[in-house]
Scaffold this active site. Structure first.
Site, PDB file in Angstrom:
ATOM      1  N   GLY A  13       0.865  -1.179   0.000  1.00 43.31           N
ATOM      2  CA  GLY A  13       0.000   0.000   0.000  1.00 43.31           C
ATOM      3  C   GLY A  13       0.895   1.220   0.000  1.00 43.31           C
ATOM      4  O   GLY A  13       2.091   1.105   0.163  1.00 43.31           O
ATOM      5  N   CYS A  14       0.344   2.413  -0.180  1.00 39.86           N
ATOM      6  CA  CYS A  14       1.243   3.537  -0.385  1.00 39.86           C
ATOM      7  C   CYS A  14       0.570   4.895  -0.220  1.00 39.86           C
ATOM      8  O   CYS A  14      -0.635   4.993  -0.080  1.00 39.86           O
ATOM      9  CB  CYS A  14       1.805   3.507  -1.789  1.00 39.86           C
ATOM     10  SG  CYS A  14       2.708   2.046  -2.151  1.00 39.86           S
ATOM     11  N   ALA A  15       1.424   5.938  -0.247  1.00 37.71           N
ATOM     12  CA  ALA A  15       0.960   7.316  -0.323  1.00 37.71           C
ATOM     13  C   ALA A  15       1.650   7.989  -1.495  1.00 37.71           C
ATOM     14  O   ALA A  15       2.838   7.747  -1.733  1.00 37.71           O
ATOM     15  CB  ALA A  15       1.320   8.051   0.964  1.00 37.71           C
TER      16      ALA A  15
END
Ligand code: SF4
Ligand code: SF4
Lengths: 364, 498
Positions: A13-15
């Site tokens: 997952g990430c930003a």
């Protein structure tokens, strides 16, 4: 032993975050670093990175290779290979700031190169293709050398760590860019490897991406037919190659590329006026294996602009903010509010709707 | 030599009401009424266990069971092996069989499992979100081109558009009945998919379903003429069939009656024997000529499919076909069905579809020519999950025939070659043919495909995929169980737990 990135596929997952000046004003990296702070929890310290456009005006005619080397002998081996195909214009350390949060650093070099004309004539390819082939070869075959950025007048900076620490480590406040993108990573299981952080770059294309695509192997097996080698087994890598293939090799426009990657649903296409319907149908028919499904929000940076794109169902958040000549893009509104506290115009693009921002012609 | 019959007819006399339905329904003449004893009797030696009487008996008085009177057990010489030797010693003939290979050879579909999304990405609910199954079959261009005004030139080589990646595979009019063809044609047209004429030509009544018809050109060229070629949505050159690679077809004269003979353009009552090879194709460059002759004849409007049986070097063969100008390759695995084939060939020739498909898809990608052709696979695709696995291995679409026959009522008794199908499918006897009502037959085919489409969507949604093209060749979505390293390597998938 825990397998390395590239030996196993690792979901994460990430930003993401980005800022761009349509007037081509160059801004230092302070704001983009700060934008990642409120999204700290979207990363887990196993990868952060930035891409910056317009940072090497004095070297803008040369390809800027950013390279990680495990040790001196890897560096020698790689430079020997590079010298066979390129003139080395400049070969220097990328300056960093030692901070306790960032450790286990490899040798990090910046090499400006210019393709040898004789080589291009001999191989009958253009210089971009030579750069792509050489970079692919180094990354796939030279153990301990990894080129993580290879465009003109742009560069990626990445490391194992939280993005805001990575930014300070690379002293990004000392670089001036008209466009910045940033990425914080939340891989579910990976030993820290610097090359595995994002952005992922190919020529002047850089991709930061949040999501886990379900079409990965369909995309990978298609794109590998055309000389790309997905050594990292990450979504970002394959999406970058798809962008390179569609934009550079097939000559599609950004809008057309978006219509391949995040194709409109048939129900939408079938309701369009005849000419558009034909166009969308054609693209889906010709490039079915490049449709990307599953959740993603990506920001594709390129010379003179960027494109933000969500998956067709909008399974990942992404918001856009506009103020004067600036456009901001981020996974969360909070990140935009850090960069532009008084911003009014904030909106969410629909799933599959590309947001394309271009810098004024001549301003980059 | 006489044996105790393979099946026993068990009739519960206290339930039997002597309605004689079983007698009227059995084309094999197993049952009859004994007026003197006022009792139903049966000659079990004629029974093929097609279950027609069992299904229609109004009082459930009947069941057919496997007889337990067997030759002395022997793991090497099975009951069947010994009896086949006796039969051949008696007749000197080649043994004939029908439908697919029934032997316990590996079914790889059953050793492949499908992925589903958990936590890191969401599954998609097909009831609430769009879920797409439309596919196009045909050659894709290497490079896009643009018109003078900069817009995309959307001209393409001819494509076949399908609403879902399943088609009804070739079964000729002759091997199956008029009503069976009518059911397939109507269903294909209602579903937006295609059925396939097989090598028996196209009955004039069915020209109106042309948009959903694949017309086949086989080695006997039966029923092939200009109007026929132009009638369909695609032309298929049949080089081989999974159930009987290396040999041609054989329609016995007893089936070549009336319209069947007329449609095939052969004299009534004559055996229609198609040769093993196409006598104008002895090598790959000859195939190219036939592909282009057919394209010329139809002004390049229609895609050309080349259908081959899955044999040992299928990958190299497919690579040759992909360069022959063909738009689509159909590969038929060794478990595929047939209306009649020599038993030894059906049970021993060819290879399973799963490794064949995987090898072909990989070879075409390694050579960078996967985009030149679409791949259709058949030869025992039994369910929606088989379809999903086939697409993930690399197929663009699947061909089904046995499953389609089952939908129309077939009970897999494997006696199609006798021409006495009690279910009105593999027969030309008018009294039997009329048992298959095309209204019902087509509706059941539509139901089956609707059900599969729903299941395909649910399986896709579980993987977080909302369009079939993102599944094609997506082998990461598959895992093997109980397979050797070599098998996994050929299938190009990892083992469960990896
Ligand atoms: S169909 Fe059933 S009830 Fe009728 S005669 Fe046969 S066994 Fe008896
Ligand atoms: S088609 Fe008829 S004869 Fe052939 S297996 Fe099915 S039921 Fe038996």
């Amino acid at each position: 032993m825990i397998p390395l990135e590239g030996q196993v596929r690792i979901p994460s997952g990430c930003a993401v975050s980005a800022m761009i000046s349509r007037d081509g004003r160059r801004m230092n990296g302070e704001q983009i670093i700060q934008s990642m702070v409120p999204m700290h929890d979207r990363s887990n310290g196993l990868g952060g990175g930035f891409a910056a456009y317009g940072i090497y005006p004095e070297y803008k005619d040369f390809y800027a290779l950013h390279i990680f080397f495990n040790d001196k002998s890897c560096q020698n081996e790689c430079m020997t290979l590079l010298k066979e195909y390129f003139e080395i214009v400049q070969d220097e350390h990328i300056k960093v700031r030692k901070i306790p949060q960032i450790t286990d650093e490899p040798i990090i070099r910046r090499v400006f190169v210019s393709p040898m004309q004789s080589v291009l004539r001999h191989l009958q390819i253009d210089e971009k293709e030579l750069v792509v082939r050489t970079v692919n070869r180094i990354n796939a075959q030279l153990d301990g050398s990894y080129v993580f950025s290879c465009g003109k007048n742009m560069g990626a900076f990445k490391a194992v760590g939280f993005p805001e620490d990575v930014g300070r480590y690379y002293r990004l406040e000392e670089y001036e860019a008209y466009c910045w993108t940033a990425h914080g990573r939340y891989p579910t299981n990976t030993p820290g490897w610097w090359g595995g952080a994002h952005p992922f770059c190919m020529l002047d294309y850089s991709i930061v991406h949040n999501g886990e695509i379900s079409s990965y192997d369909a995309n990978r097996r298609f794109i590998e037919m055309y000389g790309y080698k997905c050594t990292l087994q990450t979504d970002t890598e394959v999406i970058t190659y798809i962008a390179d293939y569609l934009l550079r090799r097939q000559g599609l426009t950004l809008e057309e590329t978006a219509a391949v990657i995040a194709a409109p649903f048939w129900s939408t296409i079938d309701a369009k006026p005849e000419a558009e319907k034909q166009m969308y149908t054609y693209l889906r028919n010709v490039f079915p294996s490049l449709l990307v499904t599953g959740p993603f929000s990506i920001i594709l940076g390129f010379e003179g602009g960027l494109m933000a794109l969500n998956d067709r169902l909008k399974l990942r958040s992404m918001v856009i903010g506009e103020q004067d000549d600036m456009v901001y893009i981020a996974s969360e509104e909070a990140a935009i509010r850090v960069m532009a506290p008084d911003i009014r115009n904030i909106w969410s693009p629909a799933g599959g709707e590309p947001v394309i921002v271009r810098v004024k012609e001549g301003a980059f | 030599m006489n044996f105790y019959p393979e099946f026993e007819v068990v009739r519960n006399d206290s339930r039997c009401i002597r309605c004689r339905v079983c007698e009227r329904q059995c084309a094999n003449e197993v049952h009859w009424y004994d007026a003197d004893g006022k009792v139903m009797l049966s000659d079990e030696s004629k029974c093929v266990n097609c279950q027609r009487c069992v299904t229609l008996c109004p009082t459930r008085a009947l069941k057919i069971v496997k007889s337990d009177c067997r030759l002395r057990e022997n793991a090497n010489y099975s009951d069947q092996t010994i009896k086949e030797i006796y039969r051949q010693a008696e007749t000197g003939g080649v043994l004939l069989s029908s439908m697919g290979n029934p032997n316990p050879l590996p079914v790889y579909w059953d050793k492949i499992l499908i992925n589903a999304s958990q936590v890191t990405n969401p599954p998609i609910d097909p009831l609430r979100e769009p879920m797409e199954t439309r596919v196009f079959l045909g050659k894709k261009p290497e490079h896009i081109t643009r018109n003078a005004d900069g817009t995309l030139n959307t001209q393409l080589a001819p494509q076949l558009t399908l609403s879902m990646p399943v088609m009804f595979s070739a079964m000729s009019y002759g091997s199956i009945s008029y009503n069976a063809h009518a059911s397939l044609a109507r269903a294909a047209s209602a579903l937006g998919i295609c059925y396939n004429t097989g090598e028996g030509g196209l009955h004039e009544d069915f020209y109106k379903y042309g948009k959903n018809t694949i017309v086949q050109v086989a080695s006997g060229r039966f029923g092939v003429h200009k109007d026929y070629l132009e009638a369909g949505a695609a032309i298929e050159i049949k080089m081989g069939q999974g159930a009987k690679p290396g040999i041609g077809g054989h329609l016995p004269g007893t089936k070549a009656v009336g319209d069947v003979a007329k449609t095939r353009m052969i004299p009534e009552g004559s055996d229609a024997i198609s040769p093993a090879p196409h006598h104008d194709i002895y090598s790959i460059e000859d195939l190219r000529q036939l592909v282009y002759s057919l394209k010329e004849a139809t002004e390049y409007r229609l895609p050309v499919i080349v259908k081959v049986a899955a044999v040992h070097n299928i990958a190299a063969i497919a690579s040759g076909i992909a360069r022959s100008g063909a738009d689509i390759i159909a590969i038929d695995g060794f478990r595929g069905g047939t209306g009649a084939a020599p038993t030894r060939i059906r049970d021993n020739d060819g290879i399973p579809i799963e490794p064949a498909l995987a090898a072909v898809d990989k070879r075409l990608r390694d050579e960078g020519i996967r985009n030149n052709v679409s791949i259709v696979c058949g030869g025992s695709v039994r369910s929606a999950s088989d379809v999903v696995k086939a697409i993930a291995l690399g197929a663009d679409a699947c061909y089904i025939a046995t499953a389609a026959c089952l939908a129309m009522g077939c009970h897999l008794c494997r006696s199609c070659h006798t021409g006495k199908c009690n279910w009105g499918i593999a027969t030309q006897r008018p009294d039997l043919v009329k048992r298959l009502n095309p209204d019902i037959g087509s509706q059941r085919l539509i139901n089956l495909m609707d059900a599969w489409r729903h299941e395909i969507k649910e399986l896709m949604g579980g993987m977080g995929i909302n369009s079939i093209e993102a599944l094609r060749g997506n082998r990461l979505m598959l895992r093997g169980v109980g397979l050797t390293e070599k098998e996994l390597e050929i299938l190009g998938i990892a083992h469960a737990g990896e």
